[in-house]
Design a protein around this motif. Structure first.
Motif, PDB file in Angstrom:
ATOM      1  N   SER A 143       0.830  -1.206   0.000  1.00  0.00           N
ATOM      2  CA  SER A 143       0.000   0.000   0.000  1.00  0.00           C
ATOM      3  C   SER A 143       0.864   1.256   0.000  1.00  0.00           C
ATOM      4  O   SER A 143       0.578   2.220  -0.731  1.00  0.00           O
ATOM      5  CB  SER A 143      -0.924  -0.004   1.224  1.00  0.00           C
ATOM      6  N   ALA A 144       1.942   1.259   0.796  1.00  0.00           N
ATOM      7  CA  ALA A 144       2.835   2.423   0.840  1.00  0.00           C
ATOM      8  C   ALA A 144       3.523   2.646  -0.504  1.00  0.00           C
ATOM      9  O   ALA A 144       3.629   3.785  -0.986  1.00  0.00           O
ATOM     10  CB  ALA A 144       3.879   2.241   1.942  1.00  0.00           C
ATOM     11  N   LEU A 145       3.979   1.564  -1.136  1.00  0.00           N
ATOM     12  CA  LEU A 145       4.627   1.703  -2.436  1.00  0.00           C
ATOM     13  C   LEU A 145       3.653   2.207  -3.490  1.00  0.00           C
ATOM     14  O   LEU A 145       4.013   3.038  -4.342  1.00  0.00           O
ATOM     15  CB  LEU A 145       5.229   0.357  -2.865  1.00  0.00           C
ATOM     16  N   TYR A 146       2.433   1.733  -3.447  1.00  0.00           N
ATOM     17  CA  TYR A 146       1.436   2.195  -4.412  1.00  0.00           C
ATOM     18  C   TYR A 146       1.116   3.678  -4.204  1.00  0.00           C
ATOM     19  O   TYR A 146       0.896   4.414  -5.176  1.00  0.00           O
ATOM     20  CB  TYR A 146       0.168   1.362  -4.293  1.00  0.00           C
ATOM     21  N   ILE A 147       1.092   4.111  -2.954  1.00  0.00           N
ATOM     22  CA  ILE A 147       0.854   5.536  -2.689  1.00  0.00           C
ATOM     23  C   ILE A 147       2.008   6.374  -3.233  1.00  0.00           C
ATOM     24  O   ILE A 147       1.792   7.426  -3.855  1.00  0.00           O
ATOM     25  CB  ILE A 147       0.665   5.766  -1.177  1.00  0.00           C
ATOM     26  N   ILE A 148       3.238   5.914  -3.030  1.00  0.00           N
ATOM     27  CA  ILE A 148       4.405   6.643  -3.537  1.00  0.00           C
ATOM     28  C   ILE A 148       4.382   6.709  -5.059  1.00  0.00           C
ATOM     29  O   ILE A 148       4.658   7.760  -5.668  1.00  0.00           O
ATOM     30  CB  ILE A 148       5.702   5.974  -3.041  1.00  0.00           C
ATOM     31  N   ILE A 149       4.030   5.593  -5.708  1.00  0.00           N
ATOM     32  CA  ILE A 149       3.958   5.576  -7.167  1.00  0.00           C
ATOM     33  C   ILE A 149       2.876   6.525  -7.665  1.00  0.00           C
ATOM     34  O   ILE A 149       3.056   7.254  -8.655  1.00  0.00           O
ATOM     35  CB  ILE A 149       3.712   4.145  -7.664  1.00  0.00           C
TER      36      ILE A 149
END
Length: 244
Positions: free
Chosen positions: A78-84
């Motif tokens: 979820s954190a990586l998707y938010i950053i992307i």
């Protein structure tokens, strides 16, 4: 990433998943059960294997590690998707600024050209009339071409792509959280109450087992979510498995 390394990464994921779930073969298996309500009738059930206290402690450690890994998995993804998503939104804004600046500069240059044409001394009235007519026709042609250029600019496509990617990431995160939530709950329950599954009726047992294994829905749904929202992903999957 090269096609070879893509295949290697898929193989690493398969190997890591197998290693993480190998301990299940030692802690769970088919056991014989007795039902005191039905007399001497016995049956068999897939359940935790009997063992020494050390083995039971190892099972609790394995369950705790699995619980921690699944939570980290959902949080990290979820954190990586938010950053992307944030980086995509920033990129779209940069594209907007790049498209706006040339439009402003072209407008200034056309104004300067018009002013220079007007400031030139005209010797003959006919020439002045012709130049004014040419200027009017050029202005009209530019005004007619501007909306066409605006239609061809990729601003709307960039917004649409950014929204689609953001919605895809939110869908994946939401599905992952919903899929793992029942599993987390049952891990906590069965760790604190070892006889939880034995006290359930047949209908309740099947319902709880379905909820307990809902985490599989996350792994099953992710490729389809990527395929629905991303055309390039579908093409890469065909290349990965050599499908023309």
């Amino acid at each position: 990433m090269d096609l070879f390394w893509k295949r290697v990464s898929v193989g690493i994921c398969v190997l890591a998943s197998a290693l993480l779930y190998i301990p299940i073969l030692f802690y769970y298996g088919v056991i014989e059960i007795h039902n005191p309500k039905l007399g001497n009738i016995t049956g068999y059930q897939c359940y935790k294997l009997p063992g020494t206290p050390d083995q039971l402690k190892g099972l609790k450690v394995f369950q705790g590690v699995g619980f921690f890994i699944t939570i980290c998995n959902v949080v990290v993804i979820s954190a990586l998707y938010i950053i992307i998503t944030v980086s995509i939104v920033k990129q779209v804004r940069k594209m907007k600024s790049i498209h706006v600046k040339p439009a402003e500069s072209s407008g200034m240059s056309s104004d300067a050209t018009a002013m220079s044409d007007v400031s030139k001394p005209q010797k003959f009235t006919s020439v002045a009339t012709e130049s004014s007519e040419v200027l009017e026709t050029s202005v009209n042609s530019v005004s007619q071409l501007e909306p066409r250029k605006q239609k061809k600019t990729p601003k709307s496509d960039a917004k649409r792509n950014a929204f689609r990617v953001s919605f895809m990431f939110m869908t994946i995160s939401f599905v992952g959280f919903l899929a793992y939530l029942p599993s987390w709950s049952f891990i906590v329950i069965e760790t604190n109450n070892p006889t939880f599954w034995k006290k359930l009726s047949t209908t309740a047992l099947h319902v709880c087992l379905t909820l307990r294994r809902m985490y599989m829905l996350n792994h099953f749904a992710n490729p389809f979510i990527y395929g629905v929202f991303d055309v390039a992903f579908r093409q890469e999957i065909r290349k990965l498995f050599c499908v023309k």
